[in-house]
Motif scaffolding. Structure first.
Motif, PDB file in Angstrom:
ATOM      1  N   SER A 110     -53.498   7.258   5.813  1.00  0.00           N
ATOM      2  CA  SER A 110     -53.153   8.302   6.773  1.00  0.00           C
ATOM      3  C   SER A 110     -51.667   8.608   6.652  1.00  0.00           C
ATOM      4  O   SER A 110     -50.860   7.731   6.339  1.00  0.00           O
ATOM      5  N   GLN A 111     -51.341   9.851   6.892  1.00  0.00           N
ATOM      6  CA  GLN A 111     -49.951  10.276   6.840  1.00  0.00           C
ATOM      7  C   GLN A 111     -49.240   9.917   8.134  1.00  0.00           C
ATOM      8  O   GLN A 111     -49.858   9.779   9.191  1.00  0.00           O
ATOM      9  N   GLN A 112     -47.950   9.763   8.012  1.00  0.00           N
ATOM     10  CA  GLN A 112     -47.149   9.443   9.181  1.00  0.00           C
ATOM     11  C   GLN A 112     -47.100  10.646  10.114  1.00  0.00           C
ATOM     12  O   GLN A 112     -46.812  11.759   9.690  1.00  0.00           O
TER      13      GLN A 112
END
Length: 332
Positions: A110-112
């Motif tokens: 998952s992206q920040q």
């Protein structure tokens, strides 16, 4: 008398024999040894607490782990090996649908998450409101004549136009306000619709520069065309109508930009639809008003006026838009 003594003697003989047999001395018992209290107490070494891994190994070893159970002479039935997760106490305490303990882990990338802050946009829009309020408070007659001219049924009344042309400074400030409001409006729409991946403030700068370049070129082209074909008055009238409608558009779009930038969902769609409808309506009003005013000075057919719109109004904007985005290597 003698008989009596013999009978008594014979009766006493067995009693004497029994007394002799029972007269053996009792066995001598030896005294019990005295145990001192100090010798009976043994010192016990302190037992260390088992570690967590040791407790788990002991628990695993305590569970029933038979590999098979024999039935009869030849039948062997395998028995499933129990684990510590299947213990009744574990199931009561930790087995829960929301606690997937004992299940394999889930691998996920998952992206920040970065919080989208609109504080800068808020302060910029507040600054635009201050600019509009300053113009309204400093030049009240300019605003009165501006909206009065829109409500007039005929554009032949030159008195209101001349009074507006005398206000050079408020006209310049209103033109700058239009560029800022229109640039922010375009940037907000492009960002929300994900038309381009340019950062927001760079997109605002590019939009303002493109609009400024388009209207500057239009102003110079109309001035040059009016001078060449000796229709300077008609060119001045058309230029005045174009920038008049732009000023009205800046005043109307400013509150809509606020609503569009800080709204979501269905309300955002409604605001965008209203904004688009107002822009299209103002542009149609500008073209109709310009055609009616120019035809009184120059013989222009609606077909030629439509060709002019395509060549001067629409085509330059599309060309500049295409060149800017192709040079930056960004897709839309």
């Amino acid at each position: 008398m003698l008989k009596h003594l013999i009978v008594i003697f014979l009766a006493l003989i067995p009693v004497q024999l029994w007394a002799q047999t029972d007269s053996t001395p009792p066995p001598v018992t030896q005294p019990k040894p005295v145990i001192r209290k100090a010798d009976s107490v043994k010192r016990v070494a302190p037992v260390a607490k088992p570690a967590a891994d040791t407790i788990r190994r002991l628990a695993d070893s305590a569970m029933v782990k038979p590999d098979s159970v024999k039935r009869g002479a030849d039948t062997v039935v395998p028995v499933r090996q129990l684990t510590w997760q299947e213990d009744t106490l574990y199931q009561r305490l930790f087995r829960n649908a929301y606690l997937p303990i004992g299940k394999p882990g889930v691998f996920m990338i998952s992206q920040q998450w970065v919080r989208e802050s609109k504080d800068k946009l808020f302060y910029v829009l507040v600054g635009l409101l201050l600019i509009l309020g300053f113009i309204r408070a400093s030049f009240p007659k300019y605003f009165t004549y501006l909206f009065m001219l829109v409500r007039q049924t005929s554009f032949r009344q030159k008195q209101t136009r001349e009074q507006l042309l005398q206000g050079r400074l408020p006209s310049l400030m209103m033109n700058i306000l239009f560029l800022l409001v229109a640039g922010i409006f375009v940037s907000v729409v492009f960002t929300q619709k994900k038309i381009t991946n340019i950062p927001f403030w760079y997109l605002v700068l590019y939009s303002i520069l493109i609009l400024a370049g388009v209207y500057l070129l239009k102003f110079l082209f109309l001035r040059f065309t009016g001078w060449v074909f000796r229709v300077s008055e008609a060119a001045e009238t058309y230029i005045f109508i174009v920038f008049l409608v732009n000023k009205l558009m800046a005043v109307v779009l400013l509150p809509l930009v606020w609503l569009l930038a800080f709204s979501e969902g269905d309300f955002n769609v409604i605001v965008f639809t209203i904004s688009t409808f107002i822009i299209v309506l103002l542009l149609l009003y500008r073209y109709i008003l310009a055609l009616a005013a120019v035809r009184n000075m120059v013989r222009v057919s609606p077909f030629h006026f439509f060709i002019y719109l395509c060549a001067v109004e629409i085509l330059p904007v599309l060309l500049i838009y295409k060149v800017v985005f192709s040079k930056m290597g960004l897709s839309i």
